[in-house]
Design a protein around this motif. Structure first.
Motif, PDB file in Angstrom:
ATOM      1  N   ASP A  87       0.985  -0.975  -0.215  1.00  0.00           N
ATOM      2  CA  ASP A  87      -0.133  -0.233  -0.247  1.00  0.00           C
ATOM      3  C   ASP A  87       0.984   1.078   0.318  1.00  0.00           C
ATOM      4  OD1 ASP A  87      -2.213   2.020   0.191  1.00  0.00           O
ATOM      5  OD2 ASP A  87      -2.843   1.045   1.902  1.00  0.00           O
ATOM      6  N   VAL A  88       0.591   2.199  -1.180  1.00  0.00           N
ATOM      7  CA  VAL A  88       1.325   3.075  -0.946  1.00  0.00           C
ATOM      8  C   VAL A  88       0.854   4.055  -0.922  1.00  0.00           C
ATOM      9  CG1 VAL A  88       2.708   4.742  -3.036  1.00  0.00           C
ATOM     10  CG2 VAL A  88       2.514   1.942  -3.051  1.00  0.00           C
ATOM     11  N   ARG A  97      -1.370  12.796  -9.309  1.00  0.00           N
ATOM     12  CA  ARG A  97      -1.157  12.556  -8.119  1.00  0.00           C
ATOM     13  C   ARG A  97      -2.493  11.633  -7.965  1.00  0.00           C
ATOM     14  NH1 ARG A  97       1.030  15.810  -5.155  1.00  0.00           N
ATOM     15  NH2 ARG A  97       0.297  17.659  -6.348  1.00  0.00           N
ATOM     16  N   SER A  98      -1.927   9.996  -7.495  1.00  0.00           N
ATOM     17  CA  SER A  98      -3.494   8.899  -7.096  1.00  0.00           C
ATOM     18  C   SER A  98      -2.938   8.479  -5.551  1.00  0.00           C
ATOM     19  CB  SER A  98      -2.788   7.957  -7.957  1.00  0.00           C
ATOM     20  OG  SER A  98      -2.861   8.377  -8.975  1.00  0.00           O
ATOM     21  N   ASP A  99      -3.803   7.578  -5.795  1.00  0.00           N
ATOM     22  CA  ASP A  99      -4.025   7.075  -4.638  1.00  0.00           C
ATOM     23  C   ASP A  99      -3.447   5.527  -4.604  1.00  0.00           C
ATOM     24  OD1 ASP A  99      -4.076   5.879  -1.624  1.00  0.00           O
ATOM     25  OD2 ASP A  99      -6.568   5.909  -1.566  1.00  0.00           O
ATOM     26  N   LYS A 100      -2.969   4.309  -4.414  1.00  0.00           N
ATOM     27  CA  LYS A 100      -2.306   3.208  -5.048  1.00  0.00           C
ATOM     28  C   LYS A 100      -1.142   2.683  -4.137  1.00  0.00           C
ATOM     29  CE  LYS A 100       0.300   5.207  -8.426  1.00  0.00           C
ATOM     30  NZ  LYS A 100       0.863   5.103  -9.497  1.00  0.00           N
ATOM     31  N   PRO A 106       1.999 -14.392  -9.007  1.00  0.00           N
ATOM     32  CA  PRO A 106       2.941 -15.536  -9.031  1.00  0.00           C
ATOM     33  C   PRO A 106       4.379 -15.267 -10.346  1.00  0.00           C
ATOM     34  CG  PRO A 106       1.020 -16.553  -8.809  1.00  0.00           C
ATOM     35  CD  PRO A 106       0.550 -15.371  -9.226  1.00  0.00           C
ATOM     36  N   GLN A 107       4.180 -15.324 -11.675  1.00  0.00           N
ATOM     37  CA  GLN A 107       5.286 -14.702 -12.673  1.00  0.00           C
ATOM     38  C   GLN A 107       5.930 -13.434 -11.812  1.00  0.00           C
ATOM     39  OE1 GLN A 107       2.180 -17.987 -12.960  1.00  0.00           O
ATOM     40  NE2 GLN A 107       1.614 -15.383 -13.617  1.00  0.00           N
ATOM     41  N   GLY A 108       5.427 -12.797 -11.481  1.00  0.00           N
ATOM     42  CA  GLY A 108       6.243 -11.270 -11.222  1.00  0.00           C
ATOM     43  C   GLY A 108       5.952 -10.380 -11.581  1.00  0.00           C
ATOM     44  N   ILE A 109       5.296 -10.219 -12.564  1.00  0.00           N
ATOM     45  CA  ILE A 109       3.896  -9.154 -12.889  1.00  0.00           C
ATOM     46  C   ILE A 109       3.747  -8.549 -11.942  1.00  0.00           C
ATOM     47  CG2 ILE A 109       1.871  -8.407 -14.681  1.00  0.00           C
ATOM     48  CD1 ILE A 109       2.714 -11.653 -16.352  1.00  0.00           C
ATOM     49  N   ALA A 110       3.612  -7.262 -11.947  1.00  0.00           N
ATOM     50  CA  ALA A 110       3.555  -6.028 -11.343  1.00  0.00           C
ATOM     51  C   ALA A 110       2.153  -5.698 -11.717  1.00  0.00           C
ATOM     52  CB  ALA A 110       3.837  -5.167 -11.428  1.00  0.00           C
ATOM     53  N   TRP A 111       1.309  -5.079 -10.824  1.00  0.00           N
ATOM     54  CA  TRP A 111      -0.172  -5.150 -10.891  1.00  0.00           C
ATOM     55  C   TRP A 111      -0.502  -3.725  -9.676  1.00  0.00           C
ATOM     56  CZ3 TRP A 111      -4.165  -6.149 -13.945  1.00  0.00           C
ATOM     57  CH2 TRP A 111      -4.323  -7.491 -14.862  1.00  0.00           C
ATOM     58  N   GLU A 112      -0.696  -2.807 -10.713  1.00  0.00           N
ATOM     59  CA  GLU A 112      -0.774  -1.170  -9.742  1.00  0.00           C
ATOM     60  C   GLU A 112      -2.584  -0.906  -9.713  1.00  0.00           C
ATOM     61  OE1 GLU A 112       0.396   3.502 -10.453  1.00  0.00           O
ATOM     62  OE2 GLU A 112       0.273   1.776 -12.292  1.00  0.00           O
ATOM     63  N   HIS A 113      -3.194  -0.982  -8.923  1.00  0.00           N
ATOM     64  CA  HIS A 113      -4.580  -0.610  -8.472  1.00  0.00           C
ATOM     65  C   HIS A 113      -4.459   1.160  -8.349  1.00  0.00           C
ATOM     66  CE1 HIS A 113      -6.716  -4.982  -7.568  1.00  0.00           C
ATOM     67  NE2 HIS A 113      -5.891  -5.028  -8.810  1.00  0.00           N
ATOM     68  N   ALA A 135       7.520   4.947  -4.984  1.00  0.00           N
ATOM     69  CA  ALA A 135       5.784   4.891  -5.112  1.00  0.00           C
ATOM     70  C   ALA A 135       5.157   4.570  -6.517  1.00  0.00           C
ATOM     71  CB  ALA A 135       5.441   5.903  -4.496  1.00  0.00           C
ATOM     72  N   CYS A 136       5.913   5.341  -7.416  1.00  0.00           N
ATOM     73  CA  CYS A 136       5.916   4.983  -9.369  1.00  0.00           C
ATOM     74  C   CYS A 136       5.798   3.333  -9.687  1.00  0.00           C
ATOM     75  CB  CYS A 136       6.653   5.503  -9.681  1.00  0.00           C
ATOM     76  SG  CYS A 136       5.888   6.099 -11.584  1.00  0.00           S
ATOM     77  N   CYS A 137       6.660   2.746  -8.980  1.00  0.00           N
ATOM     78  CA  CYS A 137       6.619   1.548  -9.740  1.00  0.00           C
ATOM     79  C   CYS A 137       6.772   1.134  -8.184  1.00  0.00           C
ATOM     80  CB  CYS A 137       8.015   1.671 -10.167  1.00  0.00           C
ATOM     81  SG  CYS A 137       8.715   2.574 -11.580  1.00  0.00           S
TER      82      CYS A 137
END
Length: 164
Positions: A87-88, A97-100, A106-113, A135-137
């Protein structure tokens, strides 16, 4: 309503903008010296490209929400499924500017909400104190190391005939 998000790193921003503009049939909604973004309605996608990555290809996937309530729903779903979540909170990245928060599959793929709060004139506003992870990545520790990560996968494309 939520919007699917894809962020890819590119070597040549100008050539990539030309390609994706033709492919989407639309010009980007935002262009900066190192970044471009399309907010397409059909299909509903936020597609972004930048020259900030070390390796060309998909950097991360995500879901952009239209409200704080939708973001809270995604966070609650991830927590109830016992998914590791970074939680960033409120931060700046990609000229917004975002809340994320972040998840890693499991494959290492990053998902951003995330829920976008405002547009900003710079890629990221760095905090005065050094941050352990951008916080961007997604945090690098959350990304398992894979020998094929960041390498293009050749996919044969046939002309004519049917597929899928």
């Amino acid at each position: 309503m939520k919007r699917f998000h894809v962020h890819a790193h590119v070597d040549d921003l100008t050539a990539s903008i030309a390609f994706y503009s033709r492919m989407f049939g639309a010009e980007p909604t935002r262009v900066e010296s190192d970044y471009a973004k399309w907010m397409i309605e059909d299909p509903r996608i936020n597609f972004a490209i930048s020259t900030r990555g070390s390796t060309p290809g998909i950097d991360h996937l995500g879901i952009q929400t239209d409200s704080a309530e939708e973001l809270a729903e995604l966070k609650a779903r991830a927590e109830s499924a016992d998914l590791a979540l970074h939680d960033v909170g409120e931060t700046t990245c990609c000229y917004a500017r975002s809340d994320k928060h972040w998840l890693t599959d499991p494959q290492g793929i990053a998902w951003e909400h995330y829920h976008t709060l405002d547009s900003i004139p710079v890629f990221s506003e760095k905090a005065a104190a050094a941050e352990p992870a951008s916080a961007c990545c997604p945090p690098q520790a959350a990304r398992p190391v894979s020998p094929t990560r960041g390498k293009p996968i050749a996919i044969a494309v046939k002309s004519g005939g049917s597929c899928c």
